[in-house]
Design an enzyme around this catalytic site. Structure first.
Site, PDB file in Angstrom:
ATOM      1  NE  ARG A  58      48.781  47.098  11.389  1.00 36.69           N
ATOM      2  CZ  ARG A  58      47.529  46.986  11.042  1.00 36.69           C
ATOM      3  NH1 ARG A  58      46.994  45.780  10.884  1.00 36.69           N
ATOM      4  NH2 ARG A  58      46.759  48.019  10.838  1.00 36.69           N
ATOM      5  N   GLY A  59      47.615  47.659  14.872  1.00 42.15           N
ATOM      6  CA  GLY A  59      46.175  47.892  14.881  1.00 42.15           C
ATOM      7  C   GLY A  59      45.736  47.980  16.339  1.00 42.15           C
ATOM      8  CB  ALA A  60      43.562  50.420  18.091  1.00 42.04           C
ATOM      9  NE  ARG A  99      52.864  51.532  16.668  1.00 44.02           N
ATOM     10  CZ  ARG A  99      52.086  51.389  15.602  1.00 44.02           C
ATOM     11  NH1 ARG A  99      51.416  50.270  15.417  1.00 44.02           N
ATOM     12  NH2 ARG A  99      51.961  52.368  14.729  1.00 44.02           N
ATOM     13  CD  GLN A 204      49.942  50.373   7.986  1.00 45.11           C
ATOM     14  OE1 GLN A 204      50.114  51.060   6.986  1.00 45.11           O
ATOM     15  NE2 GLN A 204      50.346  50.761   9.170  1.00 45.11           N
ATOM     16  CG  ASP A 245      45.136  53.825  15.806  1.00 49.74           C
ATOM     17  OD1 ASP A 245      44.813  54.156  14.647  1.00 49.74           O
ATOM     18  OD2 ASP A 245      45.712  52.761  16.079  1.00 49.74           O
ATOM     19  CG  ASN A 255      42.338  55.479  11.636  1.00 48.34           C
ATOM     20  OD1 ASN A 255      42.673  54.516  12.319  1.00 48.34           O
ATOM     21  ND2 ASN A 255      41.998  55.345  10.359  1.00 48.34           N
ATOM     22  CE  LYS A 256      48.784  53.830  10.248  1.00 45.69           C
ATOM     23  NZ  LYS A 256      49.987  54.076  11.089  1.00 45.69           N
TER      24      LYS A 256
HETATM   25  O1  MRU Z   1      50.207  51.875  12.637  1.00 52.13           O
HETATM   26  P1  MRU Z   1      49.126  50.850  12.678  1.00 52.13           P
HETATM   27  O2  MRU Z   1      49.149  49.903  11.533  1.00 52.13           O
HETATM   28  O3  MRU Z   1      49.050  50.146  14.019  1.00 52.13           O
HETATM   29  O4  MRU Z   1      47.797  51.703  12.559  1.00 52.13           O
HETATM   30  C1  MRU Z   1      46.557  51.067  12.564  1.00 52.13           C
HETATM   31  C2  MRU Z   1      45.444  51.976  12.253  1.00 52.13           C
HETATM   32  O5  MRU Z   1      45.577  53.170  12.155  1.00 52.13           O
HETATM   33  C3  MRU Z   1      44.096  51.349  12.174  1.00 52.13           C
HETATM   34  O6  MRU Z   1      43.328  51.992  11.215  1.00 52.13           O
HETATM   35  C4  MRU Z   1      43.450  51.492  13.535  1.00 52.13           C
HETATM   36  O7  MRU Z   1      44.232  50.854  14.512  1.00 52.13           O
HETATM   37  C5  MRU Z   1      42.109  50.961  13.577  1.00 52.13           C
HETATM   38  S1  MRU Z   1      42.205  49.231  13.677  1.00 52.13           S
HETATM   39  C6  MRU Z   1      40.979  48.428  14.144  1.00 52.13           C
END
Ligand code: MRU
Length: 367
Positions: A58-60, A99, A204, A245, A255-256
């Site tokens: 996970r994470g962009a 996603r 996270q 994201d 973002n999150k």
């Molecule tokens: O749902 P996730 O854990 O994939 O969400 C991730 C985030 O929101 C991060 O902050 C975002 O991807 C930036 S990561 C470099």
């Protein structure tokens, strides 16, 4: 240069978050951290798609890499069928339908597909896919490293920094986005302290960011998601750095969930709010109203997931048995709350993002 060093069986070993060996994609299983360090092996594009959906990765930028490698797997698998184009399209849609919010996933898959279209034989299709996926990953690592170097310039010795979610190397292939400047600052000898938002409901921050900071011996404290304002009012936070994201050309940051609240409270308290973001996360094709915010299962809110004293994974319900929950995974922070963007091309004010508007082909970093 690989950033992450983990101690396994008493020996230090270097890792990236995700990599490919022949037709197999390997990734650090992020659903097991911080309790267990395990590598998940995905043998085909179905498993890679499932790993993205279930947040094994996970994470962009990390799901961008997973999408790229998944498309290589899809290409290999499609060459074994009688209808290459049709099958590849079907497999790639499976990867895309995992996603919806982080744009890196779609950028990466489309880049690999664009290259595959230049081939005419099975061997060419596979080679073109592999080369492009490797290039995407190489650019991603380079971008994160540069973000770390640019971001470090904003960090003064003794700074206390708030971050939300996990935007470290686990969220990327290496280095991270929001955490990269902190790593570079710490490695260059600056004293830094990190306030880690726990980041409900998937935690996270408490699970992944805290674990990363421990590997790097950076002092930190996990705080409840609703405690950041308290520390900002007390002038205990010098700056906020988060990842993203998807960033649209008007400077709106997806973002999150919870990022928006932190940005508003930071502005109210005169605390600079930075977004660390590679070019691959900029989306100049749509407006912020068109961004699809992922809605995840309410069970992620109703249950907490961890490990018990017998080291067994456990899910515990924390709400009445009939409660329902809503679970948007991301929110959108308007540009007026953002001080600057830290990118691999330098540091930009929200109204300067337009300068970075390029055709996709020109967005490739010159490493
Ligand atoms: O749902 P996730 O854990 O994939 O969400 C991730 C985030 O929101 C991060 O902050 C975002 O991807 C930036 S990561 C470099």
């Amino acid at each position: 240069v690989t950033y992450l060093r983990v101690k396994i069986d008493g020996k230090m070993k270097d890792f990236r978050t995700i990599w490919m060996e022949n037709s197999v994609v390997k990734m650090i299983d992020q659903t097991k951290l911080p309790y267990k360090f395990e590598i998940f092996t995905s043998k085909d594009h179905h498993e890679t798609a499932r790993a993205i959906k279930n947040m094994v990765v996970r994470g962009a930028p990390a799901i961008g890499a997973a999408g790229a490698y998944g498309t290589v797997q899809a290409t290999i698998e499609a060459t074994k069928t009688s209808s290459f184009d049709k099958t590849l399209k079907k497999y790639v849609n499976e990867l895309k339908n995992t996603r919806p919010t982080a744009v890196d996933l779609f950028h990466a898959i489309d880049r690999v597909l664009d290259q595959v279209r230049n081939g005419t034989t099975n061997g060419e299709w596979i080679e073109l896919a592999r080369n492009e996926a490797d290039e995407i990953v190489r650019e991603s690592v380079y971008a994160c490293k540069r973000i770390g170097e640019y971001g470090n310039k904003l960090i003064k010795n003794g700074y206390k920094i708030l971050t939300h979610c996990n935007a470290g190397w686990l969220a990327c292939v290496d280095w991270g986005t929001a955490l990269a400047p902190i790593y570079v600052a710490h490695r260059s000898g600056k004293d830094v302290f990190v306030f880690v938002d726990e980041t409900r409901p998937r935690l996270q921050g408490a699970k992944l960011t805290a674990w990363e900071l421990e590997q790097e011996c950076i002092p930190y404290a996990i705080i409840a998601d609703n405690a950041a304002g308290y520390y900002m009012q007390k002038r205990e936070i010098d700056m906020v750095i988060v990842g993203a994201d998807r960033v649209t050309v008007d400077g709106s940051v997806t973002n999150k969930i919870g990022t928006y609240e932190k940005a508003v409270v930071a502005k109210e308290n005169g605390i600079p709010f930075y977004v660390a973001v590679p070019m691959s996360t900029l989306d100049f094709d749509i407006t912020r109203d068109e961004i699809k915010i992922e809605e995840r299962s309410g069970n992620e809110v109703l249950y907490v997931y961890g490990i018990n004293h017998r080291e067994k994974f456990n899910e515990v319900r924390i709400a009445p048995s009939k409660s329902k929950a809503l679970n948007p995974a991301f929110d959108i922070t308007p540009s007026e709350f953002i001080t600057s963007f830290i990118t691999e091309k330098g540091i930009f004010k929200p109204n300067e993002l337009k300068k970075l508007k390029r055709k996709k082909s020109e967005m490739i970093s010159t490493c």
